[in-house]
Design a protein around this motif. Structure first.
Motif, PDB file in Angstrom:
ATOM      1  N   ASP A 100       0.846  -1.182   0.000  1.00 50.11           N
ATOM      2  CA  ASP A 100       0.000   0.000   0.000  1.00 50.11           C
ATOM      3  C   ASP A 100       0.888   1.240   0.000  1.00 50.11           C
ATOM      4  OD1 ASP A 100      -1.914   1.912   0.313  1.00 50.11           O
ATOM      5  OD2 ASP A 100      -2.444   1.371   2.367  1.00 50.11           O
ATOM      6  N   PRO A 101       0.724   2.127  -0.982  1.00 46.52           N
ATOM      7  CA  PRO A 101       1.592   3.302  -1.056  1.00 46.52           C
ATOM      8  C   PRO A 101       1.246   4.364  -0.025  1.00 46.52           C
ATOM      9  CG  PRO A 101      -0.020   3.358  -2.809  1.00 46.52           C
ATOM     10  CD  PRO A 101      -0.196   2.053  -2.084  1.00 46.52           C
ATOM     11  N   ASP A 104       0.300   9.138  -0.084  1.00 46.65           N
ATOM     12  CA  ASP A 104       1.024   9.973  -1.040  1.00 46.65           C
ATOM     13  C   ASP A 104       0.537   9.656  -2.449  1.00 46.65           C
ATOM     14  OD1 ASP A 104       2.798  11.346  -2.621  1.00 46.65           O
ATOM     15  OD2 ASP A 104       4.599  10.361  -1.846  1.00 46.65           O
ATOM     16  N   VAL A 106       1.479  10.696  -5.366  1.00 49.64           N
ATOM     17  CA  VAL A 106       2.556  10.480  -6.336  1.00 49.64           C
ATOM     18  C   VAL A 106       3.097   9.057  -6.186  1.00 49.64           C
ATOM     19  CG1 VAL A 106       4.859  11.204  -7.046  1.00 49.64           C
ATOM     20  CG2 VAL A 106       3.143  12.928  -6.465  1.00 49.64           C
ATOM     21  N   GLN A 107       3.319   8.664  -4.959  1.00 48.36           N
ATOM     22  CA  GLN A 107       3.805   7.304  -4.713  1.00 48.36           C
ATOM     23  C   GLN A 107       2.750   6.283  -5.146  1.00 48.36           C
ATOM     24  OE1 GLN A 107       4.774   6.373  -0.651  1.00 48.36           O
ATOM     25  NE2 GLN A 107       5.684   4.418  -1.183  1.00 48.36           N
ATOM     26  N   HIS A 108       1.490   6.577  -4.867  1.00 45.28           N
ATOM     27  CA  HIS A 108       0.406   5.685  -5.273  1.00 45.28           C
ATOM     28  C   HIS A 108       0.405   5.516  -6.800  1.00 45.28           C
ATOM     29  CE1 HIS A 108      -3.462   3.676  -5.245  1.00 45.28           C
ATOM     30  NE2 HIS A 108      -3.885   4.533  -6.154  1.00 45.28           N
ATOM     31  N   HIS A 110       2.910   5.968  -8.827  1.00 41.12           N
ATOM     32  CA  HIS A 110       4.125   5.247  -9.218  1.00 41.12           C
ATOM     33  C   HIS A 110       3.958   3.739  -9.001  1.00 41.12           C
ATOM     34  CE1 HIS A 110       8.331   4.496 -10.008  1.00 41.12           C
ATOM     35  NE2 HIS A 110       8.432   3.868  -8.846  1.00 41.12           N
ATOM     36  N   VAL A 111       3.432   3.359  -7.843  1.00 39.63           N
ATOM     37  CA  VAL A 111       3.239   1.938  -7.537  1.00 39.63           C
ATOM     38  C   VAL A 111       2.231   1.332  -8.511  1.00 39.63           C
ATOM     39  CG1 VAL A 111       2.293   0.326  -5.825  1.00 39.63           C
ATOM     40  CG2 VAL A 111       3.924   2.074  -5.125  1.00 39.63           C
ATOM     41  N   ARG A 112       1.159   2.055  -8.794  1.00 39.87           N
ATOM     42  CA  ARG A 112       0.146   1.549  -9.723  1.00 39.87           C
ATOM     43  C   ARG A 112       0.738   1.370 -11.125  1.00 39.87           C
ATOM     44  NH1 ARG A 112      -5.199   0.750  -9.888  1.00 39.87           N
ATOM     45  NH2 ARG A 112      -6.220   0.973 -11.903  1.00 39.87           N
ATOM     46  N   ARG A 114       3.904   0.822 -11.892  1.00 36.34           N
ATOM     47  CA  ARG A 114       4.820  -0.334 -11.860  1.00 36.34           C
ATOM     48  C   ARG A 114       4.039  -1.644 -11.887  1.00 36.34           C
ATOM     49  NH1 ARG A 114      10.330  -0.084  -8.987  1.00 36.34           N
ATOM     50  NH2 ARG A 114       9.773  -2.256  -9.042  1.00 36.34           N
ATOM     51  N   GLU A 174      14.145  -3.176 -13.281  1.00 35.92           N
ATOM     52  CA  GLU A 174      13.527  -2.571 -12.111  1.00 35.92           C
ATOM     53  C   GLU A 174      13.007  -3.619 -11.139  1.00 35.92           C
ATOM     54  OE1 GLU A 174      10.517   0.348 -12.808  1.00 35.92           O
ATOM     55  OE2 GLU A 174      11.445   0.971 -14.669  1.00 35.92           O
TER      56      GLU A 174
END
Length: 176
Positions: A100-101, A104, A106-108, A110-112, A114, A174
């Motif tokens: 779970d990001p 945040d 932006v982090q959410h 990015h994780v989605r 990826r 990555e």
């Protein structure tokens, strides 16, 4: 469903509840369906096919393998049939949860991204490698993957190694 719970259910009524099995293992089955179909409507159709296949196959489960291994095998077999049918209809031949990001955004995002990139890359793998990767991502051991796919552990390890190399190449190294 744990083996003990499954055994207790069998002793109590002799039959496992399909609803309970799908409730407990539904997320795994949905992820397996998602590894074969990107388009939401087709993915939902495949998940429905998998659910029906589980309903039909569940009485045949005798506890020789873990229930989730049995279910994964049913799901993969149904998905392969689904893909073959789709490919034939299109005139093609069939080739062989994240953290779970937090809050945040932006982090959410990015994780989605990826996760979406990984899933798209997994869908590009040859069928045998894709099956092994999907089960490995579900936390199955080499032995469990072998049981689900009717393969030797060495074959599973080889497929996972090849898939990992290919995913790393496609995803630019990555951490795939």
């Amino acid at each position: 469903m744990t083996p003990a719970a499954a055994a207790a259910a069998r002793e109590a009524g002799g039959v496992l509840s399909v609803e309970a099995v799908l409730r407990e293992h539904g997320p795994m089955l949905a992820r397996i369906a998602g590894s074969y179909e990107a388009e939401p409507a087709r993915r939902d159709d495949l998940l429905q096919e998998i659910s029906v296949a589980v309903w039909k196959a569940l009485p045949a489960w005798r506890g020789d393998a873990a229930l989730r291994t049995f279910l994964a095998r049913v799901a993969h077999n149904r998905a392969i049939d689904h893909l073959a049918r789709e490919r034939r209809a299109q005139g093609e031949e069939l080739d062989e949860s994240l953290p779970d990001p937090g809050h945040d955004p932006v982090q959410h995002a990015h994780v989605r991204q990826r996760r979406d990139d990984l899933l798209a890359a997994v869908r590009r793998l040859p069928l045998g490698q894709r099956q092994a990767v999907v089960l490995a991502l579900e936390g199955f051991s080499l032995r469990e993957i072998g049981d689900a796919l009717a393969l030797e552990e060495n074959t599973v390890a080889q497929r996972l190694s090849r898939a990992r190399r290919q995913l790393q190449q496609w995803l630019g190294g990555e951490g795939a």
